[in-house]
Write a protein that holds these residues in place. Sequence first.
Motif, PDB file in Angstrom:
ATOM      1  N   THR A  23       2.530 -20.828 -47.031  1.00 37.88           N
ATOM      2  CA  THR A  23       1.999 -20.062 -45.677  1.00 37.88           C
ATOM      3  C   THR A  23       0.821 -19.776 -46.358  1.00 37.88           C
ATOM      4  OG1 THR A  23       3.847 -19.713 -45.396  1.00 37.88           O
ATOM      5  CG2 THR A  23       1.727 -18.291 -44.517  1.00 37.88           C
ATOM      6  N   TRP A  24      -0.453 -20.373 -46.744  1.00 37.30           N
ATOM      7  CA  TRP A  24      -1.877 -20.248 -47.641  1.00 37.30           C
ATOM      8  C   TRP A  24      -2.197 -19.475 -46.977  1.00 37.30           C
ATOM      9  CZ3 TRP A  24      -1.545 -22.020 -52.514  1.00 37.30           C
ATOM     10  CH2 TRP A  24      -0.949 -22.544 -52.299  1.00 37.30           C
ATOM     11  N   SER A  25      -2.481 -18.812 -45.439  1.00 25.92           N
ATOM     12  CA  SER A  25      -3.709 -18.270 -44.299  1.00 25.92           C
ATOM     13  C   SER A  25      -2.053 -17.634 -43.789  1.00 25.92           C
ATOM     14  CB  SER A  25      -4.324 -19.159 -43.493  1.00 25.92           C
ATOM     15  OG  SER A  25      -4.410 -18.268 -42.433  1.00 25.92           O
ATOM     16  N   GLU A  26      -3.345 -15.920 -43.382  1.00 24.53           N
ATOM     17  CA  GLU A  26      -2.309 -15.157 -42.568  1.00 24.53           C
ATOM     18  C   GLU A  26      -2.554 -15.454 -41.105  1.00 24.53           C
ATOM     19  OE1 GLU A  26      -2.763 -11.597 -43.739  1.00 24.53           O
ATOM     20  OE2 GLU A  26      -2.162 -11.362 -45.741  1.00 24.53           O
ATOM     21  N   ASN A  27      -3.041 -16.266 -41.338  1.00 25.51           N
ATOM     22  CA  ASN A  27      -2.680 -16.508 -39.890  1.00 25.51           C
ATOM     23  C   ASN A  27      -2.244 -17.502 -39.342  1.00 25.51           C
ATOM     24  OD1 ASN A  27      -4.957 -17.992 -37.467  1.00 25.51           O
ATOM     25  ND2 ASN A  27      -5.814 -16.822 -37.795  1.00 25.51           N
ATOM     26  N   ILE A  51      -3.339 -21.321 -38.576  1.00 29.19           N
ATOM     27  CA  ILE A  51      -3.996 -22.066 -39.354  1.00 29.19           C
ATOM     28  C   ILE A  51      -2.420 -22.166 -40.614  1.00 29.19           C
ATOM     29  CG2 ILE A  51      -4.927 -21.712 -41.544  1.00 29.19           C
ATOM     30  CD1 ILE A  51      -7.375 -20.161 -40.244  1.00 29.19           C
ATOM     31  N   THR A  52      -1.727 -21.705 -40.084  1.00 31.51           N
ATOM     32  CA  THR A  52      -0.643 -21.986 -40.687  1.00 31.51           C
ATOM     33  C   THR A  52      -0.034 -22.669 -40.179  1.00 31.51           C
ATOM     34  OG1 THR A  52      -0.196 -20.083 -41.774  1.00 31.51           O
ATOM     35  CG2 THR A  52       1.954 -21.157 -41.442  1.00 31.51           C
ATOM     36  N   LEU A  56       2.465 -15.930 -49.787  1.00 36.34           N
ATOM     37  CA  LEU A  56       2.616 -17.528 -49.608  1.00 36.34           C
ATOM     38  C   LEU A  56       4.038 -17.872 -49.605  1.00 36.34           C
ATOM     39  CD1 LEU A  56      -0.630 -15.990 -51.374  1.00 36.34           C
ATOM     40  CD2 LEU A  56      -0.970 -18.513 -51.447  1.00 36.34           C
TER      41      LEU A  56
END
Length: 429
Positions: A32-36, A39-40, A179
């Motif tokens: 999970t490279w982004s909290e969005n 985007i995830t 992440l």
Amino acid sequence: MQTLPAEHQRFLKKINNQLFVILLLMVACFFTWSENVAITRAIKVVGRMGVMISSIIVYHRIISYGGINSLVYKNIFSPVLYMAYLFLGFISFSWSTNPGFSALQWFMTFQSFVFAYFFVKSLAILDVYFDGHSIRLYHLLGNTVFVLQLVFVIGMWTAPDIFFRLTDGGEEARLGGTLMNPNELGMLAGVGCACLIFDLYRFKNRVWTVIKIIIILYALYMTGSRSSLIGVLLIIFFHVNQTKRKGLKFGIIAVVFAIAPFAVYTVILKGGDQSRLEEVMSLTGRLPFWKALITEGLPREPLLGFGFMRIDYKEFFQSAHTYPGKMTHNTFMQVLMNLGFIGFTIVLFQVFFTVKSILSAQKELKLMLIGILIPIIINSFTEFGIFGESNYGILFYQIIIFSIAFRKNNHLTRVQRIILQKKRPDLTT
């Protein structure tokens, strides 16, 4: 590779780099490279789709350059039963308590299944038509894990708020952050160690490989994952038992015995804290949760379950005496709940035939696959595992399945011989 023509060596070097990149990207897409959320999802679904297509393209490049699709299947029960599991999961959308969630999880599992098929088949084709090449699954996978663990080791020093996850009321910081689940990250470290150990056998200059393993072990320690630490210790003792060099065996055992007490005391026993020890004995609340699932949840849908990756009619299962949970923290319990006794039976036979096939494989392949299997099976008893919600443990298990599913066909058809004659006259003269 030294025995192959220079043209072949250049091609194989390019293929090796491409296989490494797509494997690295595939595994990285599980993080999970982004909290969005948007985007995830794009990374996890669209990104993996692109990598899956790339694996198909690389496979066809190998075929176009100097091979033919001549492989035949062996140990057929393992992949066939896995496909039966996927088929049952697919039709379970019709009775799933959340068809959208079930479909998304199934689609991601199917994506990695297709990727594993073409990725492993590419390696198998190389073995047949480029005898003497040096591309190895354990090297590709070991380096993939090293790169990802290195990102976390660097991140823990440069951005601790992102790369650390606070647990137990903020008393413990575990590597993984938002992440990746620390236990899943620890399992990845175990797989990396299992693969890189083979580079110790393979390369004369072992210093760089040892450095990689040390960095991965450091990352494992910082995850605080008890199950993963146990897995790595089992892998080390497994490989020690295989070597006939007494000096090397004694040295490794001495190092393990020197480090293991400290690691076990701090990671598994959590420093001897009595309250934490009680938590460990209940597997951090998992045992009562599993009991409640079997006694309260399973009787509601015993045969076909609640649908693929669903464990209750609601989003969370909760008993009067347990925490609410969306997944079971045990991959076999997960199958039992989401596909009932029918799915559970299919899975048990599938695992049986997979292990049976591994044990009958050629020695190097057998040792490599057992090494990979140890951490993902241990993880399967406490986390997502090989039949749980989408994770890279599933991908590694699918790679194992196909690694024992292909063999060379010694009886080519007339058309295949003509095609091979045009592409590779050196193989038919």
